[in-house]
Design a protein around this motif. Structure first.
Motif, PDB file in Angstrom:
ATOM      1  N   LYS A 147       0.809  -1.231   0.000  1.00 63.07           N
ATOM      2  CA  LYS A 147       0.000   0.000   0.000  1.00 63.07           C
ATOM      3  C   LYS A 147       0.842   1.281   0.000  1.00 63.07           C
ATOM      4  CE  LYS A 147      -4.079  -1.847   2.470  1.00 63.07           C
ATOM      5  NZ  LYS A 147      -4.275  -2.892   1.545  1.00 63.07           N
ATOM      6  N   MET A 148       2.063   1.184  -0.485  1.00 61.89           N
ATOM      7  CA  MET A 148       2.921   2.385  -0.510  1.00 61.89           C
ATOM      8  C   MET A 148       2.318   3.462  -1.407  1.00 61.89           C
ATOM      9  SD  MET A 148       6.662   0.701  -0.957  1.00 61.89           S
ATOM     10  CE  MET A 148       7.206  -0.684  -0.015  1.00 61.89           C
ATOM     11  N   TYR A 149       1.586   3.029  -2.444  1.00 57.31           N
ATOM     12  CA  TYR A 149       1.004   4.002  -3.378  1.00 57.31           C
ATOM     13  C   TYR A 149       0.006   4.921  -2.675  1.00 57.31           C
ATOM     14  CZ  TYR A 149      -3.133   1.057  -3.379  1.00 57.31           C
ATOM     15  OH  TYR A 149      -4.232   0.350  -2.972  1.00 57.31           O
ATOM     16  N   GLU A 150      -0.530   4.480  -1.552  1.00 57.64           N
ATOM     17  CA  GLU A 150      -1.492   5.325  -0.843  1.00 57.64           C
ATOM     18  C   GLU A 150      -0.815   6.544  -0.222  1.00 57.64           C
ATOM     19  OE1 GLU A 150      -3.696   2.960   1.932  1.00 57.64           O
ATOM     20  OE2 GLU A 150      -4.785   1.918   0.319  1.00 57.64           O
ATOM     21  N   VAL A 151       0.508   6.464  -0.076  1.00 54.17           N
ATOM     22  CA  VAL A 151       1.235   7.590   0.539  1.00 54.17           C
ATOM     23  C   VAL A 151       2.301   8.150  -0.416  1.00 54.17           C
ATOM     24  CG1 VAL A 151       0.758   7.008   2.944  1.00 54.17           C
ATOM     25  CG2 VAL A 151       2.642   5.854   1.787  1.00 54.17           C
ATOM     26  N   GLN A 152       2.126   7.875  -1.702  1.00 55.08           N
ATOM     27  CA  GLN A 152       3.024   8.425  -2.726  1.00 55.08           C
ATOM     28  C   GLN A 152       2.144   8.944  -3.870  1.00 55.08           C
ATOM     29  OE1 GLN A 152       7.168   7.627  -2.708  1.00 55.08           O
ATOM     30  NE2 GLN A 152       6.015   8.736  -1.163  1.00 55.08           N
ATOM     31  N   LYS A 153       2.202  10.249  -4.107  1.00 55.17           N
ATOM     32  CA  LYS A 153       1.283  10.822  -5.110  1.00 55.17           C
ATOM     33  C   LYS A 153       1.757  10.619  -6.541  1.00 55.17           C
ATOM     34  CE  LYS A 153      -0.936  14.467  -2.428  1.00 55.17           C
ATOM     35  NZ  LYS A 153      -0.103  14.581  -1.215  1.00 55.17           N
ATOM     36  N   TYR A 154       3.060  10.430  -6.731  1.00 57.67           N
ATOM     37  CA  TYR A 154       3.587  10.316  -8.090  1.00 57.67           C
ATOM     38  C   TYR A 154       4.504   9.110  -8.228  1.00 57.67           C
ATOM     39  CZ  TYR A 154       1.787  14.996  -8.585  1.00 57.67           C
ATOM     40  OH  TYR A 154       0.949  16.070  -8.616  1.00 57.67           O
ATOM     41  N   LEU A 155       4.424   8.538  -9.388  1.00 56.68           N
ATOM     42  CA  LEU A 155       5.240   7.358  -9.676  1.00 56.68           C
ATOM     43  C   LEU A 155       5.722   7.462 -11.130  1.00 56.68           C
ATOM     44  CD1 LEU A 155       3.712   3.951  -8.670  1.00 56.68           C
ATOM     45  CD2 LEU A 155       4.799   4.238 -10.853  1.00 56.68           C
ATOM     46  N   THR A 156       6.984   7.165 -11.342  1.00 54.03           N
ATOM     47  CA  THR A 156       7.536   7.219 -12.702  1.00 54.03           C
ATOM     48  C   THR A 156       8.030   5.833 -13.115  1.00 54.03           C
ATOM     49  OG1 THR A 156       8.210   9.504 -12.389  1.00 54.03           O
ATOM     50  CG2 THR A 156       9.298   8.308 -14.174  1.00 54.03           C
ATOM     51  N   THR A 157       7.521   5.355 -14.254  1.00 55.92           N
ATOM     52  CA  THR A 157       7.969   4.029 -14.720  1.00 55.92           C
ATOM     53  C   THR A 157       9.280   4.211 -15.495  1.00 55.92           C
ATOM     54  OG1 THR A 157       6.637   4.224 -16.716  1.00 55.92           O
ATOM     55  CG2 THR A 157       5.624   3.088 -14.873  1.00 55.92           C
ATOM     56  N   SER A 158      10.323   4.319 -14.728  1.00 58.36           N
ATOM     57  CA  SER A 158      11.648   4.616 -15.280  1.00 58.36           C
ATOM     58  C   SER A 158      12.383   3.355 -15.720  1.00 58.36           C
ATOM     59  CB  SER A 158      12.480   5.333 -14.215  1.00 58.36           C
ATOM     60  OG  SER A 158      12.307   4.665 -12.979  1.00 58.36           O
ATOM     61  N   GLY A 159      12.044   2.221 -15.140  1.00 55.90           N
ATOM     62  CA  GLY A 159      12.725   0.955 -15.474  1.00 55.90           C
ATOM     63  C   GLY A 159      14.237   1.052 -15.318  1.00 55.90           C
ATOM     64  N   HIS A 160      14.682   1.891 -14.391  1.00 59.68           N
ATOM     65  CA  HIS A 160      16.123   2.158 -14.258  1.00 59.68           C
ATOM     66  C   HIS A 160      16.889   1.007 -13.604  1.00 59.68           C
ATOM     67  CE1 HIS A 160      14.272   3.153 -10.461  1.00 59.68           C
ATOM     68  NE2 HIS A 160      15.447   2.951  -9.890  1.00 59.68           N
ATOM     69  N   GLY A 161      16.173   0.184 -12.883  1.00 61.40           N
ATOM     70  CA  GLY A 161      16.875  -0.874 -12.143  1.00 61.40           C
ATOM     71  C   GLY A 161      15.969  -2.070 -11.932  1.00 61.40           C
ATOM     72  N   TYR A 162      16.560  -3.079 -11.344  1.00 60.55           N
ATOM     73  CA  TYR A 162      15.905  -4.398 -11.274  1.00 60.55           C
ATOM     74  C   TYR A 162      15.876  -4.904  -9.834  1.00 60.55           C
ATOM     75  CZ  TYR A 162      15.912  -9.534 -11.748  1.00 60.55           C
ATOM     76  OH  TYR A 162      15.661 -10.877 -11.619  1.00 60.55           O
ATOM     77  N   ILE A 163      14.804  -5.605  -9.494  1.00 62.79           N
ATOM     78  CA  ILE A 163      14.796  -6.361  -8.223  1.00 62.79           C
ATOM     79  C   ILE A 163      14.605  -7.834  -8.554  1.00 62.79           C
ATOM     80  CG2 ILE A 163      13.574  -6.881  -6.062  1.00 62.79           C
ATOM     81  CD1 ILE A 163      13.043  -4.001  -5.630  1.00 62.79           C
ATOM     82  N   GLY A 164      15.561  -8.616  -8.095  1.00 64.77           N
ATOM     83  CA  GLY A 164      15.455 -10.073  -8.230  1.00 64.77           C
ATOM     84  C   GLY A 164      15.973 -10.688  -6.937  1.00 64.77           C
ATOM     85  N   TYR A 165      15.848 -11.993  -6.836  1.00 67.37           N
ATOM     86  CA  TYR A 165      16.170 -12.671  -5.570  1.00 67.37           C
ATOM     87  C   TYR A 165      17.127 -13.836  -5.761  1.00 67.37           C
ATOM     88  CZ  TYR A 165      11.840 -10.208  -4.675  1.00 67.37           C
ATOM     89  OH  TYR A 165      10.891  -9.227  -4.600  1.00 67.37           O
ATOM     90  N   ALA A 166      17.879 -14.104  -4.724  1.00 72.97           N
ATOM     91  CA  ALA A 166      18.642 -15.352  -4.671  1.00 72.97           C
ATOM     92  C   ALA A 166      17.946 -16.242  -3.645  1.00 72.97           C
ATOM     93  CB  ALA A 166      20.074 -15.072  -4.236  1.00 72.97           C
TER      94      ALA A 166
END
Ligand code: LMR
Length: 334
Positions: free
Chosen positions: A218-237
């Motif tokens: 629910k982070m979007y509820e406390v963030q008014k703007y979001l940019t789909t920058s695709g600057h980085g990646y999240i993956g897991y080991a």
């Protein structure tokens, strides 16, 4: 007669007890920090189902989502101590263990596509990286995708100049620290479980994450703007306690390896779709304005962030960065 009955009862109890002990399943505690309804959460659940089925119940996998057991740093310590057996930390969180090379995955705009990521994780680079875990008492089993990150804040983030002076939450990675500083922001490391609260109370102004994480927390509820920058990646080991893993009966380990292979296929297949759905749900909520960078804007961001590669050569290794860039170049990325 009474004595005979008593002896019989005792021997029966012993037999029952012996059987109970013989059948006691091997328990794998799988702890993670995200919600169940995320790529990692679903991958963990699928592994549980496959592993329990493949071992006919000789293995029981207990999945603990949402930092129920441990937060980011603590969960790696718990794994090393054997308090839990399996985790899937983000690749950005191994630095505090003294393994810096995984931070190559954090370099901004180094991965142009999922195809390049797969070549890296499934190829010799991925295998070499897993070897770094062994001296720490950890065995790497698989790489799981989440996806490409977006930036968020309470002001529009269209150009890199918009980051100036913002307090941005990051994971515990020196590359992410350098990335935010290059943008003129003040990076702040916080465990995942504390991000919502920190955004809500203004301890930080913004952050970067995947849409599925932003939506399910629910982070979007406390963030008014979001940019789909695709600057980085999240993956897991996906990692296990080495001593535990090496100590498993060989047939069990083989069955678990197969279950992990199938769970990995599943987790990687649902990841992109989960993130697309989450972004759509955020859009529909009407709480956050989503800005998509144009190709020209993306090129500007990339240009601004490219110096981070050079800066981080000393930490991650020049050869490793070059090897990843080579994989990208083979896919036509310059
Ligand atoms: C984060 O801390 O933002 C992520 O690594 C959480 C996760 O595991 O996806």
């Amino acid at each position: 007669m009474k004595l005979k009955t008593l002896l019989l009862a005792l021997s029966c109890t012993a037999i029952v007890c012996t059987n109970v002990f013989a059948q006691a399943p091997i328990v794998i505690k799988f702890s993670h920090v995200v919600a169940q309804d995320t790529p990692k959460g679903q991958g963990a659940q699928r592994f549980k189902e496959l592993a329990e089925k493949a071992t006919n119940g000789r293995v029981k996998v207990e999945v603990y989502p949402n930092s129920q057991l441990y937060k980011d740093k603590e969960e790696l310590e718990a794994l090393q101590m054997g308090a839990v057996q399996m985790l899937a930390p983000s690749l950005s969180k191994f630095g505090p263990l003294g393994i810096r090379e995984f931070e190559v995955f954090d370099l901004p705009y180094i991965f142009p596509s999922n195809a390049v990521l797969t070549r890296v994780t499934e190829g010799p680079i991925g295998k070499e990286l897993f070897k770094k875990l062994e001296p720490k008492g950890i065995t790497g089993l698989a790489y799981w995708d989440n996806g490409f990150k977006v930036m968020s804040a309470n002001k529009p983030l269209k150009t890199t100049a918009d980051f100036k002076g913002l307090k941005m939450r990051i994971q515990s990675s020196k590359v992410l620290d350098a990335q935010m500083r290059t943008l003129g922001a003040n990076p702040q490391v916080l465990p995942f479980s504390e991000v919502y609260q920190a955004l809500q109370s203004g301890v930080v102004d913004g952050g970067e994450n995947t849409p599925s994480n932003i939506y399910t927390q629910k982070m979007y509820e406390v963030q008014k703007y979001l940019t789909t920058s695709g600057h980085g990646y999240i993956g897991y080991a996906v990692v296990v306690n080495k001593k535990f893993w090496d100590g498993l009966p060989a047939d069990i380990r083989t069955a678990l390896e197969a279950a992990m292979r199938d769970a990995t296929k599943y987790a990687n297949a649902v990841a992109q779709q989960d993130n697309e759905k989450a972004l759509e749900a955020i859009r529909k909520s009407g709480k956050t304005t989503i800005y998509k960078l144009s190709d020209a804007e993306k090129a500007d961001w990339r240009k601004a962030l490219l110096p981070v590669q050079k800066q981080m050569e000393g930490r991650i290794g020049k050869d490793l960065i070059a090897a990843v860039n080579k994989e990208a170049a083979m896919q036509g990325y310059k």
